[in-house]
Design an enzyme around this catalytic site. Structure first.
Site, short mmCIF file in Angstrom:
data_model
loop_
_atom_site.label_atom_id
_atom_site.label_comp_id
_atom_site.label_asym_id
_atom_site.label_seq_id
_atom_site.Cartn_x
_atom_site.Cartn_y
_atom_site.Cartn_z
N GLU A 221 4.13 6.69 8.10
CA GLU A 221 3.53 5.65 7.02
C GLU A 221 2.01 5.93 7.01
O GLU A 221 1.38 6.15 7.95
CB GLU A 221 3.87 4.23 7.49
CG GLU A 221 3.35 2.85 6.67
CD GLU A 221 3.79 2.84 5.03
OE1 GLU A 221 3.46 3.95 4.50
OE2 GLU A 221 4.39 2.00 4.67
N ASP A 222 1.44 5.63 5.93
CA ASP A 222 -0.01 5.51 5.57
C ASP A 222 -0.89 4.58 6.42
O ASP A 222 -1.82 4.43 7.08
CB ASP A 222 -0.45 5.95 4.31
CG ASP A 222 0.00 4.64 3.50
OD1 ASP A 222 0.91 3.88 3.74
OD2 ASP A 222 -0.12 4.50 2.13
N ASP B 186 -0.13 -2.95 7.35
CA ASP B 186 -1.07 -4.09 6.84
C ASP B 186 -0.18 -5.26 7.61
O ASP B 186 -0.17 -5.67 8.89
CB ASP B 186 -1.23 -4.15 5.52
CG ASP B 186 -2.07 -5.21 5.11
OD1 ASP B 186 -2.55 -5.96 5.75
OD2 ASP B 186 -2.20 -5.23 3.78
N LYS C 296 -3.73 -2.47 10.42
CA LYS C 296 -4.78 -3.58 10.42
C LYS C 296 -4.13 -4.33 11.23
O LYS C 296 -3.13 -5.37 10.83
CB LYS C 296 -4.71 -3.85 8.79
CG LYS C 296 -5.39 -2.94 7.85
CD LYS C 296 -5.68 -3.88 6.69
CE LYS C 296 -5.64 -2.92 5.32
NZ LYS C 296 -5.68 -3.45 4.09
N ARG D 155 -5.99 8.43 -4.33
CA ARG D 155 -5.18 9.10 -3.47
C ARG D 155 -5.64 10.76 -3.05
O ARG D 155 -5.18 11.05 -1.92
CB ARG D 155 -3.66 9.34 -4.00
CG ARG D 155 -3.05 8.05 -4.23
CD ARG D 155 -1.36 8.09 -4.44
NE ARG D 155 -0.87 7.21 -4.94
CZ ARG D 155 -0.22 5.94 -4.13
NH1 ARG D 155 -0.55 6.08 -2.74
NH2 ARG D 155 0.48 5.06 -4.89
N VAL E 169 -8.78 -0.20 2.08
CA VAL E 169 -9.18 1.13 2.22
C VAL E 169 -8.43 2.31 1.27
O VAL E 169 -7.28 1.87 0.76
CB VAL E 169 -8.92 1.83 3.62
CG1 VAL E 169 -10.04 1.07 4.70
CG2 VAL E 169 -7.50 1.59 3.97
P1 IMP Z 1 2.41 -4.11 4.44
O1 IMP Z 1 4.10 -4.19 4.03
O2 IMP Z 1 1.76 -5.27 4.35
O3 IMP Z 1 2.43 -3.53 5.87
O4 IMP Z 1 1.83 -2.98 3.80
C1 IMP Z 1 2.06 -1.73 3.81
C2 IMP Z 1 1.78 -0.89 2.58
O5 IMP Z 1 0.85 -1.71 1.63
C3 IMP Z 1 1.31 0.52 2.86
O6 IMP Z 1 2.30 1.37 2.84
C4 IMP Z 1 0.32 0.59 1.60
O7 IMP Z 1 0.95 1.46 0.56
C5 IMP Z 1 -0.18 -0.58 1.26
N1 IMP Z 1 -1.47 -1.13 1.80
C6 IMP Z 1 -1.62 -1.79 2.76
N2 IMP Z 1 -3.06 -1.89 2.88
C7 IMP Z 1 -3.57 -0.99 2.07
C8 IMP Z 1 -4.99 -0.77 1.74
O8 IMP Z 1 -5.95 -1.12 2.41
N3 IMP Z 1 -5.14 0.22 0.90
C9 IMP Z 1 -4.10 0.71 0.24
N4 IMP Z 1 -2.88 0.42 0.37
C10 IMP Z 1 -2.65 -0.48 1.33
MG MG Z 2 2.58 2.98 1.65
#
Ligand code: IMP
Ligand code: MG
Length: 185
Positions: free
Chosen positions: A108-109, A112, A140, A174, A162
């Site tokens: 995963e990139d 969050d 994060k 990207r 970011v």
């Molecule tokens: P989560 O499900 O809240 O953990 O979010 C994960 C997904 O949200 C990642 O795979 C990213 O695609 C996107 N994401 C979360 N934070 C960022 C950010 O700061 N910049 C761009 N994409 C983000």
């Molecule tokens: Mg993603």
């Protein structure tokens, strides 16, 4: 190969500044690759990249791994075009690989809230793999509220939006070779 490495960029009308340089990214990925080589020697893992954001990180990390391995992709969407998660995970593309009995490495990139990765890990376990590991370039930590498995982290970062190196803002940015953060005042 030479890359375009500006100190700051404008994306969708907002200004972002370099947060993690190409040099730092390369150095960290090289270490992660060595670690994965050691941990998955003889296990022929399948790397599963989570599209779209992980495509650049996945391609770099795979080229730092020297053991036998395979690759596949899954596509999820949770952000839409906003800077905050919609709170819902939508599955847009399934994997093709037969993962039963195999070692899976989810790539995963960024993690969050942890919602997407929690969903992915549970989804993979339904296929009865031998093991599921999680690699994320960014985490994060303070924003993570779901109980999610994370085995390898490139960088722990504060709660900042970011972009670059695969990460987008409303689908843009990207292609940037470094990671940029929103310059909030
Ligand atoms: P989560 O499900 O809240 O953990 O979010 C994960 C997904 O949200 C990642 O795979 C990213 O695609 C996107 N994401 C979360 N934070 C960022 C950010 O700061 N910049 C761009 N994409 C983000
Ligand atoms: Mg993603």
């Amino acid at each position: 190969m030479s890359f375009y490495l500006p100190e700051s960029v404008n994306c969708n009308g907002e200004k972002f500044e370099v947060f993690i340089s190409k040099e730092q990214i390369d150095a960290r990925i090289s270490l992660l690759g060595k670690q994965l080589d050691k941990d998955f020697e003889g296990k022929k893992p399948i790397f599963i990249g989570i599209l779209n954001g992980a495509f650049i990180f996945l391609s770099d990390i795979m080229r730092h791994v020297t053991i036998e391995c395979e690759v596949d992709f899954m596509k999820l969407s949770s952000y839409g075009d906003e800077k905050v998660s919609s709170g819902e995970v939508t599955e847009l593309k399934e994997i093709d690989a037969k993962v039963k009995g195999r070692h899976i490495i989810l790539v995963e990139d960024i993690i969050d809230t942890g919602l997407s990765m929690k969903y992915m890990v549970n989804r993979m376990k339904m296929y009865e793999p031998e093991s599921v590991s999680v690699v994320t370039l960014l985490h994060k930590k303070e924003a993570t509220k779901h109980d999610v498995q994370i085995d390898y982290v490139g960088f722990e970062i504060p709660i900042k939006f970011v972009l670059g190196y695969g990460l987008d803002y409303a689908q843009e940015g990207r292609n940037l070779a470094q990671i940029y953060a929103l310059n909030e005042v």
